[in-house]
Scaffold this active site. Structure first.
Site, PDB file in Angstrom:
ATOM      1  N   TYR A   1      46.997  86.062  12.162  1.00 57.94           N
ATOM      2  CA  TYR A   1      47.120  86.326  10.727  1.00 57.94           C
ATOM      3  C   TYR A   1      45.870  85.969   9.928  1.00 57.94           C
ATOM      4  O   TYR A   1      45.642  86.522   8.846  1.00 57.94           O
ATOM      5  CB  TYR A   1      48.295  85.519  10.155  1.00 57.94           C
ATOM      6  CG  TYR A   1      49.642  85.925  10.675  1.00 57.94           C
ATOM      7  CD1 TYR A   1      50.039  87.257  10.720  1.00 57.94           C
ATOM      8  CD2 TYR A   1      50.551  84.959  11.113  1.00 57.94           C
ATOM      9  CE1 TYR A   1      51.293  87.626  11.181  1.00 57.94           C
ATOM     10  CE2 TYR A   1      51.806  85.306  11.574  1.00 57.94           C
ATOM     11  CZ  TYR A   1      52.167  86.643  11.612  1.00 57.94           C
ATOM     12  OH  TYR A   1      53.416  87.004  12.081  1.00 57.94           O
TER      13      TYR A   1
ATOM     14  N   GLU B   1      45.611  99.212  13.070  1.00 58.46           N
ATOM     15  CA  GLU B   1      46.964  99.467  12.574  1.00 58.46           C
ATOM     16  C   GLU B   1      46.927  99.876  11.106  1.00 58.46           C
ATOM     17  O   GLU B   1      46.235  99.245  10.297  1.00 58.46           O
ATOM     18  CB  GLU B   1      47.821  98.210  12.738  1.00 58.46           C
ATOM     19  CG  GLU B   1      49.236  98.369  12.221  1.00 58.46           C
ATOM     20  CD  GLU B   1      50.049  97.098  12.343  1.00 58.46           C
ATOM     21  OE1 GLU B   1      51.164  97.069  11.779  1.00 58.46           O
ATOM     22  OE2 GLU B   1      49.574  96.134  12.976  1.00 58.46           O
TER      23      GLU B   1
ATOM     24  N   HIS C   1      59.494  94.219   6.507  1.00 57.01           N
ATOM     25  CA  HIS C   1      60.181  94.843   7.628  1.00 57.01           C
ATOM     26  C   HIS C   1      61.687  94.589   7.559  1.00 57.01           C
ATOM     27  O   HIS C   1      62.135  93.560   7.067  1.00 57.01           O
ATOM     28  CB  HIS C   1      59.627  94.308   8.949  1.00 57.01           C
ATOM     29  CG  HIS C   1      58.188  94.647   9.179  1.00 57.01           C
ATOM     30  ND1 HIS C   1      57.611  94.588  10.425  1.00 57.01           N
ATOM     31  CD2 HIS C   1      57.210  95.060   8.341  1.00 57.01           C
ATOM     32  CE1 HIS C   1      56.344  94.937  10.340  1.00 57.01           C
ATOM     33  NE2 HIS C   1      56.079  95.214   9.079  1.00 57.01           N
TER      34      HIS C   1
ATOM     35  N   HIS D   1      44.837  94.547  11.949  1.00 58.90           N
ATOM     36  CA  HIS D   1      44.777  95.180  10.637  1.00 58.90           C
ATOM     37  C   HIS D   1      43.303  95.250  10.252  1.00 58.90           C
ATOM     38  O   HIS D   1      42.592  94.248  10.392  1.00 58.90           O
ATOM     39  CB  HIS D   1      45.534  94.355   9.605  1.00 58.90           C
ATOM     40  CG  HIS D   1      46.996  94.214   9.911  1.00 58.90           C
ATOM     41  ND1 HIS D   1      47.852  93.470   9.131  1.00 58.90           N
ATOM     42  CD2 HIS D   1      47.764  94.720  10.910  1.00 58.90           C
ATOM     43  CE1 HIS D   1      49.074  93.524   9.620  1.00 58.90           C
ATOM     44  NE2 HIS D   1      49.043  94.269  10.721  1.00 58.90           N
TER      45      HIS D   1
ATOM     46  N   ARG E   1      48.519  81.369  13.366  1.00 58.35           N
ATOM     47  CA  ARG E   1      48.174  80.672  12.122  1.00 58.35           C
ATOM     48  C   ARG E   1      47.112  79.594  12.336  1.00 58.35           C
ATOM     49  O   ARG E   1      46.937  78.709  11.479  1.00 58.35           O
ATOM     50  CB  ARG E   1      49.429  80.061  11.494  1.00 58.35           C
ATOM     51  CG  ARG E   1      50.503  81.111  11.200  1.00 58.35           C
ATOM     52  CD  ARG E   1      51.693  80.518  10.471  1.00 58.35           C
ATOM     53  NE  ARG E   1      52.785  81.479  10.343  1.00 58.35           N
ATOM     54  CZ  ARG E   1      52.857  82.425   9.426  1.00 58.35           C
ATOM     55  NH1 ARG E   1      51.895  82.520   8.525  1.00 58.35           N
ATOM     56  NH2 ARG E   1      53.876  83.256   9.379  1.00 58.35           N
TER      57      ARG E   1
ATOM     58  N   HIS F   1      54.568 100.789  16.049  1.00 61.89           N
ATOM     59  CA  HIS F   1      55.365  99.662  15.588  1.00 61.89           C
ATOM     60  C   HIS F   1      56.592 100.254  14.916  1.00 61.89           C
ATOM     61  O   HIS F   1      56.496 100.816  13.818  1.00 61.89           O
ATOM     62  CB  HIS F   1      54.575  98.804  14.592  1.00 61.89           C
ATOM     63  CG  HIS F   1      53.586  97.896  15.240  1.00 61.89           C
ATOM     64  ND1 HIS F   1      52.549  97.303  14.549  1.00 61.89           N
ATOM     65  CD2 HIS F   1      53.477  97.467  16.531  1.00 61.89           C
ATOM     66  CE1 HIS F   1      51.845  96.549  15.378  1.00 61.89           C
ATOM     67  NE2 HIS F   1      52.401  96.638  16.584  1.00 61.89           N
TER      68      HIS F   1
ATOM     69  N   HIS G   1      54.947 100.203   7.414  1.00 63.16           N
ATOM     70  CA  HIS G   1      53.723 100.304   6.614  1.00 63.16           C
ATOM     71  C   HIS G   1      53.493 101.732   6.137  1.00 63.16           C
ATOM     72  O   HIS G   1      53.120 101.964   4.991  1.00 63.16           O
ATOM     73  CB  HIS G   1      52.512  99.840   7.431  1.00 63.16           C
ATOM     74  CG  HIS G   1      52.576  98.426   7.866  1.00 63.16           C
ATOM     75  ND1 HIS G   1      51.667  97.859   8.740  1.00 63.16           N
ATOM     76  CD2 HIS G   1      53.447  97.429   7.554  1.00 63.16           C
ATOM     77  CE1 HIS G   1      51.976  96.604   8.944  1.00 63.16           C
ATOM     78  NE2 HIS G   1      53.056  96.312   8.246  1.00 63.16           N
TER      79      HIS G   1
ATOM     80  N   GLU H   1      58.962  95.077  15.450  1.00 63.90           N
ATOM     81  CA  GLU H   1      58.553  93.866  14.727  1.00 63.90           C
ATOM     82  C   GLU H   1      59.592  93.580  13.643  1.00 63.90           C
ATOM     83  O   GLU H   1      59.264  93.249  12.505  1.00 63.90           O
ATOM     84  CB  GLU H   1      57.190  94.059  14.085  1.00 63.90           C
ATOM     85  CG  GLU H   1      56.059  94.320  15.056  1.00 63.90           C
ATOM     86  CD  GLU H   1      54.758  94.600  14.327  1.00 63.90           C
ATOM     87  OE1 GLU H   1      53.735  94.056  14.734  1.00 63.90           O
ATOM     88  OE2 GLU H   1      54.774  95.374  13.343  1.00 63.90           O
TER      89      GLU H   1
ATOM     90  N   ASP I   1      55.550  96.193   2.277  1.00 57.48           N
ATOM     91  CA  ASP I   1      55.366  95.647   3.622  1.00 57.48           C
ATOM     92  C   ASP I   1      56.397  94.565   3.941  1.00 57.48           C
ATOM     93  O   ASP I   1      56.056  93.430   4.260  1.00 57.48           O
ATOM     94  CB  ASP I   1      53.946  95.106   3.795  1.00 57.48           C
ATOM     95  CG  ASP I   1      53.669  94.662   5.223  1.00 57.48           C
ATOM     96  OD1 ASP I   1      54.517  94.899   6.107  1.00 57.48           O
ATOM     97  OD2 ASP I   1      52.602  94.060   5.459  1.00 57.48           O
TER      98      ASP I   1
ATOM     99  N   ASP J   1      52.453 102.024  12.260  1.00 53.67           N
ATOM    100  CA  ASP J   1      53.593 101.190  11.878  1.00 53.67           C
ATOM    101  C   ASP J   1      54.463 101.985  10.908  1.00 53.67           C
ATOM    102  O   ASP J   1      54.004 102.391   9.839  1.00 53.67           O
ATOM    103  CB  ASP J   1      53.094  99.895  11.220  1.00 53.67           C
ATOM    104  CG  ASP J   1      54.212  98.915  10.924  1.00 53.67           C
ATOM    105  OD1 ASP J   1      55.144  99.282  10.179  1.00 53.67           O
ATOM    106  OD2 ASP J   1      54.147  97.774  11.418  1.00 53.67           O
TER     107      ASP J   1
ATOM    108  N   HIS K   1      48.603  91.320  19.465  1.00 49.22           N
ATOM    109  CA  HIS K   1      48.410  91.464  18.020  1.00 49.22           C
ATOM    110  C   HIS K   1      47.530  90.325  17.539  1.00 49.22           C
ATOM    111  O   HIS K   1      47.813  89.160  17.785  1.00 49.22           O
ATOM    112  CB  HIS K   1      49.761  91.429  17.299  1.00 49.22           C
ATOM    113  CG  HIS K   1      49.709  91.907  15.883  1.00 49.22           C
ATOM    114  ND1 HIS K   1      48.914  91.320  14.921  1.00 49.22           N
ATOM    115  CD2 HIS K   1      50.339  92.941  15.263  1.00 49.22           C
ATOM    116  CE1 HIS K   1      49.063  91.962  13.769  1.00 49.22           C
ATOM    117  NE2 HIS K   1      49.922  92.953  13.956  1.00 49.22           N
TER     118      HIS K   1
END
Length: 288
Positions: free
Chosen positions: A76, A148, A234, A113, A41, A219, A185, A264, A232, A182, A73
């Site tokens: 964000y 992804e 999880h 992504h 972040r 994933h 997703h 995840e 989306d 994923d 990964h």
């Protein structure tokens, strides 16, 4: 019948240092892992400390883990599809730093992504993605980018493999583009992995567009959303709309079960240990 060794792990915390990740991965029943290269972040990352990196490699060797199965990964904040010049430029700069961190940690793949065009159209977004990938792959030549799949919301690009093909066909270094699938997703985007026919359809699409050989990671997540919901969200293994039987169907295909499976799912190490144990149970039921 499947007769393979399971490569499995989870997304692990790095707040206690990179050197703690290998041992904690083994403690929860894993033999691989995924991490963020820094606080996801923040635009300005904290770089790894030399002693921590040195100890990290010692732990990797001690527990006989395979560096090629590790995944980083991306943070964000990165959106290399963004039509906003300032966001796009900061995203490219941060992505390059993350690739350099991956290289320092001996991690070959950085998962990202593809990004969101924010309403400006798929063509604009794809062009920005390609331009960004060309820049970072020209400057850092050892790390692969793993694209992804995402859900179809918010201007996202990459919710099907026809979109992925447009990206891969346009970059300068297509041989350095890999894929991560994923399950959350994919299911939320409309790929029904709970049926044999659904998985066969997915495999056919991947094979005929980008090539199944590009698929390097899974994933493995359950989902709180119904098929095609594009939510989306999880869920822990076996507790969502994919469920144990759905994941059993998915993992019965060696094209997926032979790859590193990275969780995840909600929770921290204790919850991930439970999820890994359940995946192993599912896998054993397929093998028997």
């Amino acid at each position: 019948m499947i007769n393979l060794d399971l490569i499995i792990g989870a997304h692990m915390p790095i707040g206690r240092g990179f050197s703690k990740v290998p041992v904690e991965s083994v403690e929860i029943g894993g033999n691989t892992f995924q991490i963020f290269p820094h606080n996801p972040r923040q635009w300005v990352p904290k770089l790894p400390e030399k002693e921590d990196v040195k100890e990290y490699f010692k732990m990797v060797e001690k527990y006989e883990l395979n560096l090629d199965t590790f995944l980083c990964h991306a943070g964000y904040l990165i959106n290399i599809a963004s039509p906003k010049t300032d966001v796009w430029e900061k995203s490219v700069e941060l992505l390059l730093i993350e690739m350099n961190i991956c290289a320092e940690l001996g991690i070959k793949y950085l998962n990202i992504h593809p990004g969101s065009h924010l309403g400006n159209g798929e063509d604009v977004g794809t062009e920005n993605i390609v331009k960004a990938l060309n820049i970072v792959m020209e400057k850092e030549k050892t790390v692969y980018i793993a694209l992804e799949n995402v859900t179809k919301k918010g201007g996202n690009i990459g919710y099907n493999y026809y979109q992925m093909k447009k990206i891969i066909d346009s970059v300068k270094y297509p041989e350095r583009i890999a894929l991560t699938f994923d399950t959350c997703h994919g299911f939320d985007a409309g790929y029904d992995i709970t049926t044999k026919e659904g998985v066969e359809k997915l495999l056919k699409e991947i094979s005929e567009t980008v090539g199944i050989e590009r698929l390097k990671f899974i994933h493995l997540n359950d989902t709180k959303g119904e098929l095609g919901s594009n939510k989306d969200r999880h869920e822990n293994i076996g507790k969502g709309f994919i469920g144990r039987e759905g994941l059993k169907n998915f993992l019965s295909f060696k094209e997926f079960s032979s790859l590193p499976l990275l969780l995840e799912t909600p929770g921290d190490n204790p919850e991930h240990a439970q999820d890994i144990a359940i995946v192993k149970e599912i896998f054993e039921s397929i093998k028997s």
